[in-house]
Design an enzyme around this catalytic site. Sequence first.
Site, PDB file in Angstrom:
ATOM      1  N   ALA A 298      -3.983   7.913  -4.912  1.00  0.00           N
ATOM      2  CA  ALA A 298      -2.458   7.451  -5.000  1.00  0.00           C
ATOM      3  C   ALA A 298      -2.383   5.884  -5.474  1.00  0.00           C
ATOM      4  O   ALA A 298      -2.557   5.109  -4.488  1.00  0.00           O
ATOM      5  CB  ALA A 298      -1.822   7.600  -3.678  1.00  0.00           C
TER       6      ALA A 298
ATOM      7  N   GLY B  76       0.731  -1.529   0.057  1.00  0.00           N
ATOM      8  CA  GLY B  76      -0.038   0.120  -0.110  1.00  0.00           C
ATOM      9  C   GLY B  76       0.857   1.289   0.003  1.00  0.00           C
ATOM     10  O   GLY B  76       1.979   1.219  -0.406  1.00  0.00           O
ATOM     11  N   ASN B  77       0.206   2.392   0.209  1.00  0.00           N
ATOM     12  CA  ASN B  77       1.063   3.574   0.657  1.00  0.00           C
ATOM     13  C   ASN B  77       0.586   4.579   1.623  1.00  0.00           C
ATOM     14  O   ASN B  77      -0.728   4.144   2.005  1.00  0.00           O
ATOM     15  CB  ASN B  77       1.151   4.346  -0.865  1.00  0.00           C
ATOM     16  N   TYR B  78       1.106   5.671   1.578  1.00  0.00           N
ATOM     17  CA  TYR B  78       0.731   6.631   3.145  1.00  0.00           C
ATOM     18  C   TYR B  78      -0.407   7.428   2.584  1.00  0.00           C
ATOM     19  O   TYR B  78      -0.974   8.340   3.524  1.00  0.00           O
ATOM     20  CB  TYR B  78       1.897   7.299   3.087  1.00  0.00           C
ATOM     21  N   SER B  79      -1.090   7.430   1.621  1.00  0.00           N
ATOM     22  CA  SER B  79      -2.269   8.436   1.368  1.00  0.00           C
ATOM     23  C   SER B  79      -3.463   8.255   2.104  1.00  0.00           C
ATOM     24  O   SER B  79      -3.680   7.175   2.630  1.00  0.00           O
ATOM     25  CB  SER B  79      -2.802   8.188  -0.200  1.00  0.00           C
TER      26      SER B  79
END
Length: 403
Positions: free
Chosen positions: A279, A211-214
């Site tokens: 994102a 995943g990512n930090y969005s």
Amino acid sequence: MSSPLSGKHIVLGITGGIAAYKSALLARLFVKAGAEVQVIMTPSAREFITPLTMSTLTGKPVITEFFTANTGEWHSHVDLGLWADLFVVAPATACTLAKMATGVADNMLVTSYLSTRADVFVAPAMDLDMMAHASTARNLATLRADGVRVIEAAEGELASHLSGKGRMAEPADIVAALEAHIAQAESMSGKHVLITAGPTYERIDPVRFIGNYSSGKMGYALAEAAARRGARVTLVSGPVSCVASHPSVRVVHVESAREMLDAAQAAFTDADVAIMAAAVADYAPATVEDKKVKREHTPEISLTLRANPDIAATLGEARRPGQILVGFALETDNEQANAADKMRRKHLDMIVLNSLRDAGAGFGTDTNKVTVLHADGTTRAYELKSKSEVAEDILNEIEACAH
Ligand code: C5P
């Protein structure tokens, strides 16, 4: 021509400042514009202007207390808050701004403010040093982040005979600000706006993902802002903790980029505007394990990653004339050139660049600092603002390019 305020219910809050004498004229202008006006005064406001003046001008008894002492009649702050289409505090003293910013509901005005769902405006008025004080600036910033609109005080001579910023905006200017707001509030009615938001999660096995930090905050702020302008919004959201509260926002929850693409394509067919604020993970594992990968049995693993579809570019290929497509870019170097290139490649009309270099901009924060680039080459850089204010700027840019 009739005023956009015609037929609107306005709660006019008056607080204890010398500028309260101008509230009589303000109430008169509201009534002339065809609005129904209910005045709430704080106890100290009555020292500056009489309830009799205000009730005569508005044709409604003024409310100050929670109860009418001789009859025991209760004034419902909830009903008042819900009755209002617009909630205006003019003049707004430093004290009332502080109470509104922190929720100190010790009078009828602040209690009604906390109960209202209407759009709220404050017109600050105070002496120049109070106006310039760090605590006033902090409270105004909090109120702005909470979605309150500030009708700026003007410079000039003050009641103290000092000269500086602190004069309440003129009643005619307050009316003009509200009229412009209502005109804008309906500017997207009948439009369908598609927004993607948040990260995507790409599964590795049943319990793990890439995943990512969005945080999704920018996309959710855009969705709420478009809905407030009268649009029907489809918000295709990856996994986030944000919630959309406006009834015109329909949230389609997705997890992976593929799911986001399917939901976005379905909504894009009749969308007038699409804003790609998500994102999206660039890669997903080529295969998904159907059982949890165990460290005991698998001391080393390597993941083969495959590029995800580009949702913005896919919609860019499929777009019909008249549809507006907007993307975001987060760049670390050659920012404007890279963003402009991305806009061309993905067939976007507009791209919103946020730089990772600016403190307070980008992932997770409540603020953002953006530069907007248009396909016709025009560019505009904005200050650091709350994400809800940035959302308004972005929608203004979109509406300008629709004309
Ligand atoms: O190419 P890059 O990821 O920097 O592009 C960012 C823009 O493209 C954003 O608007 C993002 O929502 C969109 N995008 C997308 N699908 C992808 C990757 C990016 O819609 N797979």
